[in-house]
Write an enzyme that holds these catalytic residues in place. Structure first.
Site, PDB file in Angstrom:
ATOM      1  N   ASP A  14      35.365  37.234  37.857  1.00 31.27           N
ATOM      2  CA  ASP A  14      35.849  36.100  37.066  1.00 31.27           C
ATOM      3  C   ASP A  14      35.887  36.460  35.584  1.00 31.27           C
ATOM      4  O   ASP A  14      35.046  37.222  35.108  1.00 31.27           O
ATOM      5  CB  ASP A  14      34.918  34.898  37.303  1.00 31.27           C
ATOM      6  CG  ASP A  14      35.550  33.597  36.840  1.00 31.27           C
ATOM      7  OD1 ASP A  14      36.790  33.567  36.623  1.00 31.27           O
ATOM      8  OD2 ASP A  14      34.815  32.595  36.694  1.00 31.27           O
ATOM      9  N   HIS A  31      44.165  40.512  33.519  1.00 31.34           N
ATOM     10  CA  HIS A  31      44.225  40.974  34.913  1.00 31.34           C
ATOM     11  C   HIS A  31      44.438  42.497  34.960  1.00 31.34           C
ATOM     12  O   HIS A  31      43.851  43.189  35.782  1.00 31.34           O
ATOM     13  CB  HIS A  31      45.345  40.258  35.669  1.00 31.34           C
ATOM     14  CG  HIS A  31      45.124  38.773  35.809  1.00 31.34           C
ATOM     15  ND1 HIS A  31      43.914  38.247  36.181  1.00 31.34           N
ATOM     16  CD2 HIS A  31      45.958  37.703  35.639  1.00 31.34           C
ATOM     17  CE1 HIS A  31      43.996  36.914  36.238  1.00 31.34           C
ATOM     18  NE2 HIS A  31      45.225  36.568  35.905  1.00 31.34           N
ATOM     19  N   LEU A 125      34.090  51.509  53.072  1.00 32.76           N
ATOM     20  CA  LEU A 125      35.064  50.434  53.275  1.00 32.76           C
ATOM     21  C   LEU A 125      35.205  49.585  52.016  1.00 32.76           C
ATOM     22  O   LEU A 125      34.228  49.006  51.529  1.00 32.76           O
ATOM     23  CB  LEU A 125      34.645  49.539  54.449  1.00 32.76           C
ATOM     24  CG  LEU A 125      35.705  48.518  54.859  1.00 32.76           C
ATOM     25  CD1 LEU A 125      36.918  49.197  55.504  1.00 32.76           C
ATOM     26  CD2 LEU A 125      35.137  47.481  55.823  1.00 32.76           C
TER      27      LEU A 125
HETATM   28  C1  FPP Z   1      39.667  35.511  37.997  1.00 34.47           C
HETATM   29  O1  FPP Z   1      39.747  35.486  36.586  1.00 34.47           O
HETATM   30  C2  FPP Z   1      40.433  36.646  38.497  1.00 34.47           C
HETATM   31  C3  FPP Z   1      41.506  36.559  39.322  1.00 34.47           C
HETATM   32  C4  FPP Z   1      42.049  35.297  39.844  1.00 34.47           C
HETATM   33  C5  FPP Z   1      42.251  37.760  39.730  1.00 34.47           C
HETATM   34  C6  FPP Z   1      41.398  38.942  40.017  1.00 34.47           C
HETATM   35  C7  FPP Z   1      42.232  40.124  39.937  1.00 34.47           C
HETATM   36  C8  FPP Z   1      41.871  41.293  39.370  1.00 34.47           C
HETATM   37  C9  FPP Z   1      40.545  41.587  38.813  1.00 34.47           C
HETATM   38  C10 FPP Z   1      42.808  42.385  39.252  1.00 34.47           C
HETATM   39  C11 FPP Z   1      43.340  42.911  40.541  1.00 34.47           C
HETATM   40  C12 FPP Z   1      42.344  43.550  41.411  1.00 34.47           C
HETATM   41  C13 FPP Z   1      42.669  44.494  42.309  1.00 34.47           C
HETATM   42  C14 FPP Z   1      41.683  44.971  43.267  1.00 34.47           C
HETATM   43  C15 FPP Z   1      43.995  45.113  42.358  1.00 34.47           C
HETATM   44  P1  FPP Z   1      40.420  34.241  35.896  1.00 34.47           P
HETATM   45  O2  FPP Z   1      41.846  34.548  35.673  1.00 34.47           O
HETATM   46  O3  FPP Z   1      40.136  33.008  36.668  1.00 34.47           O
HETATM   47  O4  FPP Z   1      39.639  34.229  34.541  1.00 34.47           O
HETATM   48  P2  FPP Z   1      39.268  32.941  33.679  1.00 34.47           P
HETATM   49  O5  FPP Z   1      38.173  32.231  34.428  1.00 34.47           O
HETATM   50  O6  FPP Z   1      38.786  33.551  32.410  1.00 34.47           O
HETATM   51  O7  FPP Z   1      40.514  32.135  33.508  1.00 34.47           O
END
Ligand code: FPP
Length: 264
Positions: A14, A31, A125
């Site tokens: 997060d 991201h 895994l």
């Molecule tokens: C939550 O942060 C994160 C996500 C919804 C996406 C997670 C994706 C990644 C870390 C990148 C891709 C990973 C792989 C394995 C390819 P948020 O956007 O909710 O953050 P916030 O709470 O600050 O808004």
């Protein structure tokens, strides 16, 4: 002395959006940096010999995000699956997925299938939770159980085994350690059935800032816990083998029809 390591680490990543917004950048930049943090974390877990790592890359609820952010995320997953494949193979990391495949675009499903097949010989895994919901997984397992009840004389273990056969990947052991970054103290629908005896580590770091030092702190936190699984300390000292309650951590050999098309 070598510290006790978790066999399965599951991570709620997060804070990508906040990381970017604090820098005046679009959320997508967070991201993108989040992928770098995944790569670094995975390599470190590989070096340490942790056999199972699961990351919550997209929740079922995240599917309600603005179309533009979702499209970016799907494209990011696609690029990750393509660019990381040689490295996953080199490090002998096997890829898997848990979640609702049907909610993913065909391009992502195809790239996932290809990467899962190519890495199938790996010894560690790495599971991506995509379009994943813990409650939905429990409901699916309940439906599986309803369709193939083990019989009224079955033991509690047999009932649990039959239930676990309906999980997305019944062979995935329960997580020993769940890490959540971003400062929130909740599980957000992640591995709700499997988290029964997991140790929890909450970090104020935003996911893109999660580095090896923070992973080491989480591992030290884990190593400092006494896991008793409901037993007393003296029972543990007497050599009682702790298990996740009375039941197995994971099950093998489920009927194919119950597991196919869920882990790939
Ligand atoms: C939550 O942060 C994160 C996500 C919804 C996406 C997670 C994706 C990644 C870390 C990148 C891709 C990973 C792989 C394995 C390819 P948020 O956007 O909710 O953050 P916030 O709470 O600050 O808004």
């Amino acid at each position: 002395m070598q510290q006790q390591l978790p066999q399965h680490i599951a991570i709620i990543m997060d804070g990508n959006g906040r990381w970017a917004q604090r820098r005046g950048m679009p959320r997508s930049a967070g991201h993108t940096r989040g992928v770098d943090a995944v790569r670094i974390m995975l390599t470190r877990c590989r070096e340490l010999g942790i056999p199972y790592v699961t990351v919550y890359a997209l929740s079922r609820e995240n599917l309600g995000r603005p179309q533009q952010e979702l499209a970016f995320l799907f494209d990011l997953f696609l690029r990750f699956l393509k660019s990381e494949l040689p490295e996953l193979e080199r490090q002998s990391i096997r890829l898997a997925m848990i979640g609702d495949r049907s909610a993913l675009p065909l391009t992502v499903r195809t790239a996932l299938d290809y990467a899962i097949k190519r890495t199938s010989g790996g010894t560690m895994l790495f599971t991506l939770a995509l379009a994943y919901s813990g409650r939905e997984e429990i409901m699916r397992a309940a439906r599986t159980l309803a369709a193939s009840c083990p019989g009224e004389n079955a033991s509690p273990e047999e009932w649990e085994r039959a239930f676990r056969c309906g999980l997305y990947n019944p062979e995935l052991p329960d997580p020993d350690l769940i890490i959540r970054t971003g400062g929130e103290l909740r599980l957000s629908n992640f591995l709700l059935f499997q988290c029964a005896y997991a140790e929890l580590y909450f970090s104020d770091r935003l996911w893109p800032d999660f580095d090896n030092a923070e992973l080491d702190r989480a591992l030290a936190h884990y190593a400092g816990r006494k896991r008793r699984f409901g037993l007393t300390e003296s029972q543990i000292e007497e050599g009682n083998i702790p298990s996740s309650g009375s039941l197995p951590h994971s099950v093998r050999g489920c009927p194919r029809s119950e597991t196919e098309d869920r882990t790939s």
